[in-house]
Design a protein around this motif. Sequence first.
Motif, PDB file in Angstrom:
ATOM      1  N   ILE A 147       7.170   1.314 -14.132  1.00 61.53           N
ATOM      2  CA  ILE A 147       5.192   1.455 -15.288  1.00 61.53           C
ATOM      3  C   ILE A 147       6.007   1.789 -16.249  1.00 61.53           C
ATOM      4  CG2 ILE A 147       3.673   2.705 -14.388  1.00 61.53           C
ATOM      5  CD1 ILE A 147       3.603   1.835 -12.033  1.00 61.53           C
ATOM      6  N   ILE A 148       6.624   2.640 -16.224  1.00 62.19           N
ATOM      7  CA  ILE A 148       6.777   3.922 -17.527  1.00 62.19           C
ATOM      8  C   ILE A 148       7.170   3.189 -18.403  1.00 62.19           C
ATOM      9  CG2 ILE A 148       7.590   5.879 -18.104  1.00 62.19           C
ATOM     10  CD1 ILE A 148       7.266   7.574 -16.092  1.00 62.19           C
ATOM     11  N   GLN A 149       8.537   1.692 -18.017  1.00 60.00           N
ATOM     12  CA  GLN A 149       9.258   1.271 -19.270  1.00 60.00           C
ATOM     13  C   GLN A 149       8.255   0.701 -19.794  1.00 60.00           C
ATOM     14  OE1 GLN A 149      12.002   0.543 -16.221  1.00 60.00           O
ATOM     15  NE2 GLN A 149      14.050   1.588 -17.370  1.00 60.00           N
ATOM     16  N   LEU A 150       7.380   0.070 -18.316  1.00 61.33           N
ATOM     17  CA  LEU A 150       6.430  -1.268 -18.996  1.00 61.33           C
ATOM     18  C   LEU A 150       5.574  -0.984 -19.769  1.00 61.33           C
ATOM     19  CD1 LEU A 150       6.518  -3.807 -15.265  1.00 61.33           C
ATOM     20  CD2 LEU A 150       7.347  -3.974 -17.771  1.00 61.33           C
ATOM     21  N   HIS A 151       5.370   0.151 -19.682  1.00 62.89           N
ATOM     22  CA  HIS A 151       3.737   1.119 -20.343  1.00 62.89           C
ATOM     23  C   HIS A 151       4.575   1.051 -21.746  1.00 62.89           C
ATOM     24  CE1 HIS A 151       0.771   3.474 -22.529  1.00 62.89           C
ATOM     25  NE2 HIS A 151       0.123   2.558 -20.917  1.00 62.89           N
ATOM     26  N   SER A 152       5.186   1.849 -21.622  1.00 61.32           N
ATOM     27  CA  SER A 152       5.890   1.940 -23.282  1.00 61.32           C
ATOM     28  C   SER A 152       6.323   0.387 -24.363  1.00 61.32           C
ATOM     29  CB  SER A 152       7.253   2.561 -22.940  1.00 61.32           C
ATOM     30  OG  SER A 152       8.346   1.273 -23.070  1.00 61.32           O
TER      31      SER A 152
ATOM     32  N   ILE B  58      -1.972   0.674 -10.610  1.00 55.13           N
ATOM     33  CA  ILE B  58      -1.698   0.456 -11.573  1.00 55.13           C
ATOM     34  C   ILE B  58      -1.852   1.193 -13.020  1.00 55.13           C
ATOM     35  CG2 ILE B  58       0.456  -0.022 -13.688  1.00 55.13           C
ATOM     36  CD1 ILE B  58       1.048  -2.037 -11.956  1.00 55.13           C
ATOM     37  N   LYS B  59      -2.944   1.171 -13.070  1.00 59.41           N
ATOM     38  CA  LYS B  59      -4.111   2.144 -13.897  1.00 59.41           C
ATOM     39  C   LYS B  59      -4.691   3.138 -13.427  1.00 59.41           C
ATOM     40  CE  LYS B  59      -7.935   0.057 -14.443  1.00 59.41           C
ATOM     41  NZ  LYS B  59      -9.263  -1.176 -14.724  1.00 59.41           N
ATOM     42  N   ASN B  60      -4.591   3.195 -11.917  1.00 61.65           N
ATOM     43  CA  ASN B  60      -5.563   4.465 -11.654  1.00 61.65           C
ATOM     44  C   ASN B  60      -4.448   5.744 -11.734  1.00 61.65           C
ATOM     45  OD1 ASN B  60      -8.209   3.901 -11.496  1.00 61.65           O
ATOM     46  ND2 ASN B  60      -7.730   2.751  -9.159  1.00 61.65           N
ATOM     47  N   TYR B  61      -2.913   4.742 -11.826  1.00 65.97           N
ATOM     48  CA  TYR B  61      -1.731   5.772 -11.395  1.00 65.97           C
ATOM     49  C   TYR B  61      -1.144   6.298 -12.978  1.00 65.97           C
ATOM     50  CZ  TYR B  61       2.952   6.962 -11.228  1.00 65.97           C
ATOM     51  OH  TYR B  61       4.739   8.069 -11.359  1.00 65.97           O
ATOM     52  N   TRP B  62      -1.878   5.777 -13.652  1.00 64.27           N
ATOM     53  CA  TRP B  62      -1.529   6.277 -14.943  1.00 64.27           C
ATOM     54  C   TRP B  62      -2.391   7.005 -15.580  1.00 64.27           C
ATOM     55  CZ3 TRP B  62       3.021   4.798 -18.222  1.00 64.27           C
ATOM     56  CH2 TRP B  62       3.219   5.412 -19.399  1.00 64.27           C
TER      57      TRP B  62
ATOM     58  N   LYS C  59       0.841  -0.930   0.350  1.00 58.45           N
ATOM     59  CA  LYS C  59      -0.305  -0.577   0.146  1.00 58.45           C
ATOM     60  C   LYS C  59       0.845   1.549   0.173  1.00 58.45           C
ATOM     61  CE  LYS C  59      -4.209  -2.092  -0.291  1.00 58.45           C
ATOM     62  NZ  LYS C  59      -4.652  -1.903  -0.902  1.00 58.45           N
ATOM     63  N   GLY C  60       0.413   2.245  -0.597  1.00 54.07           N
ATOM     64  CA  GLY C  60       1.122   3.445  -0.058  1.00 54.07           C
ATOM     65  C   GLY C  60       1.369   3.956  -1.632  1.00 54.07           C
ATOM     66  N   SER C  61       2.390   5.009  -2.065  1.00 58.67           N
ATOM     67  CA  SER C  61       3.144   5.494  -2.851  1.00 58.67           C
ATOM     68  C   SER C  61       3.227   4.738  -3.976  1.00 58.67           C
ATOM     69  CB  SER C  61       3.389   6.882  -2.737  1.00 58.67           C
ATOM     70  OG  SER C  61       2.238   8.011  -1.690  1.00 58.67           O
ATOM     71  N   PHE C  62       4.101   4.647  -5.152  1.00 61.07           N
ATOM     72  CA  PHE C  62       4.817   3.932  -6.006  1.00 61.07           C
ATOM     73  C   PHE C  62       6.032   4.547  -5.458  1.00 61.07           C
ATOM     74  CE2 PHE C  62       0.622   2.907  -7.945  1.00 61.07           C
ATOM     75  CZ  PHE C  62       0.624   1.752  -8.378  1.00 61.07           C
TER      76      PHE C  62
ATOM     77  N   LYS D 297      -1.350  -2.941 -20.839  1.00 59.46           N
ATOM     78  CA  LYS D 297      -1.663  -4.606 -20.039  1.00 59.46           C
ATOM     79  C   LYS D 297      -1.603  -4.553 -18.373  1.00 59.46           C
ATOM     80  CE  LYS D 297      -2.455  -7.099 -22.698  1.00 59.46           C
ATOM     81  NZ  LYS D 297      -3.553  -7.127 -23.113  1.00 59.46           N
ATOM     82  N   TRP D 298      -2.249  -3.885 -18.190  1.00 65.80           N
ATOM     83  CA  TRP D 298      -1.671  -3.206 -16.741  1.00 65.80           C
ATOM     84  C   TRP D 298      -1.987  -4.702 -15.940  1.00 65.80           C
ATOM     85  CZ3 TRP D 298      -1.359   1.333 -17.612  1.00 65.80           C
ATOM     86  CH2 TRP D 298      -2.264   2.187 -18.261  1.00 65.80           C
ATOM     87  N   ALA D 299      -2.603  -5.606 -15.918  1.00 66.30           N
ATOM     88  CA  ALA D 299      -2.396  -7.152 -15.466  1.00 66.30           C
ATOM     89  C   ALA D 299      -0.777  -7.510 -15.703  1.00 66.30           C
ATOM     90  CB  ALA D 299      -3.013  -8.202 -15.590  1.00 66.30           C
TER      91      ALA D 299
END
Length: 466
Positions: A115-120, A141-145, A104-107, A125-127
């Motif tokens: 997350i940025i790398q993975l999203h790129s 992660i989705k909310n964060y993004w 829990k808590g902030s990233f 593909k949040w899961a």
Amino acid sequence: MVAHSGGSYTGGGPNDTLPGLPKGSSSSSSTTGGSRGVGVEGGMGKPMLKKGPWTAAEDAILVEYVTKHGEGNWNAVQKNTSLSRCGKSCRLRWTNHLRPNLRKGSFTPEEELLIIQLHSQLGNKWARMAAQLPGRTDNEIKNYWNTRIKRRIRQGLPLYPSSEMAPSPPSQGQSQGQGQVQQAPPLPQTEEPLHQRQPVPHTAIRGRPQLQIPTRSIFQVLGGHPPSSQSSSPSPTPVLLSPQSYHQLKTSFTNSMSLFDHTGQISPSTSGLPSPHSPAAIISPYYNDPNMALAFPGFALVAAGNQYHQTSPLPSPTGGAFQFSFLPQILSPSPVYAASTPTELPSSQMYIQQVVKPEHILQEPHDHEAKLENHGDMTTNPSPSHSCSGIGLLEDLLEQTEHQAVSSNYNHSLQTQNSLLNNNNNNLQKDQECPLKSTDDNGWNTHMGSDNVPEGWQKLRNPKPF
DNA sequence: AACCAACCCAACCGCATCGGA
DNA sequence: TTCCGATGCGGTTGGGTTGGT
């Protein structure tokens, strides 16, 4: 008042839930016949399943059940306990909030960068991204993004302001001859390296038809020169896009793997391209920011036969030249390429790299005047129906990308992103109030003004917002 | 203090996939 | 082969919170 008087709750949409119920107070409302699908009979003897925030009591019931019976068979929870929640809701609650080892808590900065790398690499593909972040959920992660990252992208802000610089920034020297991922901070150990999970097979992207882009010369698209037919060694055509154009193109490729048509084929008759085609190097718009370039690497579009592909990420150009690597099997053989051995790549794949020197770098028009000045360079592109410059062609590509993004969830997502980008102009006024938000209309961080652009480069602005 | 807009995030929905009957 | 329930995933919603004016 029951939200749905006749049937299971699943038929209801968001409108079923009436406003006014404070978070965490659903327990007390559960017997009042209130707004959120309370535990009353829903007709036909079916109990009305409860919706809305979970209470501590409900959590306790679910935890006890899962502890006793294990995960899975979520529909049995409602049958075997006093919980008036559907299996879906139980699973979600357990997965996102109750299961052990949740973080829990902030990233952390490390997580944010990952997350940025993975999203790129993976897109939305949040899961799969969550699988790389122990203790984090896809929803998180989705909310964060969808909040912070997109906002920063929209505003052209650095994801990692200098005051909160990500750990282990890559050294400049590392960029030579190494893919971008190699420069990343250590990733959690997983069952397979990142590159091995990409490309995602088209069929694995559920319900997301590939972008349908009309056949078109990649050189028209990128405003570069078509390769010389005499050239036996395809020479990359470096293109520096605005951040917005970059993200548009990158997102398209990340999700579709091919911009051109559903088979990735370009019609030779319409493309007018000789084969082999030269690759085009899309330079990261953040090339002068090691951390940003790490998160948003350049990439190359290469062609083999009539098929175009996106390569592995490109490191930022340094020292007057940059290198990139890509899969050899999708390129025509060329004696120019030298062997390279990125470590995280599948052993079955051999990578090659090529040095691109500044004199090879295509000069991209920065503004209308530059467009006109570059007219001569662009006239080699057989595109009479469009703007004579590559800008117009890229614009056209992006526009068509947008137009075709209408009939699927994925495309809807793309539109959402574009609409966010569209808001950029609206935010400019606010942006300028903050030193960190100094961007121009195209998402360029004005800190990376023309003075920071390597000699011989010009930035390609967005002809129109998208 | 009041208002408002933006942000945050829990929870929902629809859809796709999988596996068993 | 078809049907159907279970499960998983990604997109969206809406209400609470926060911060600025």
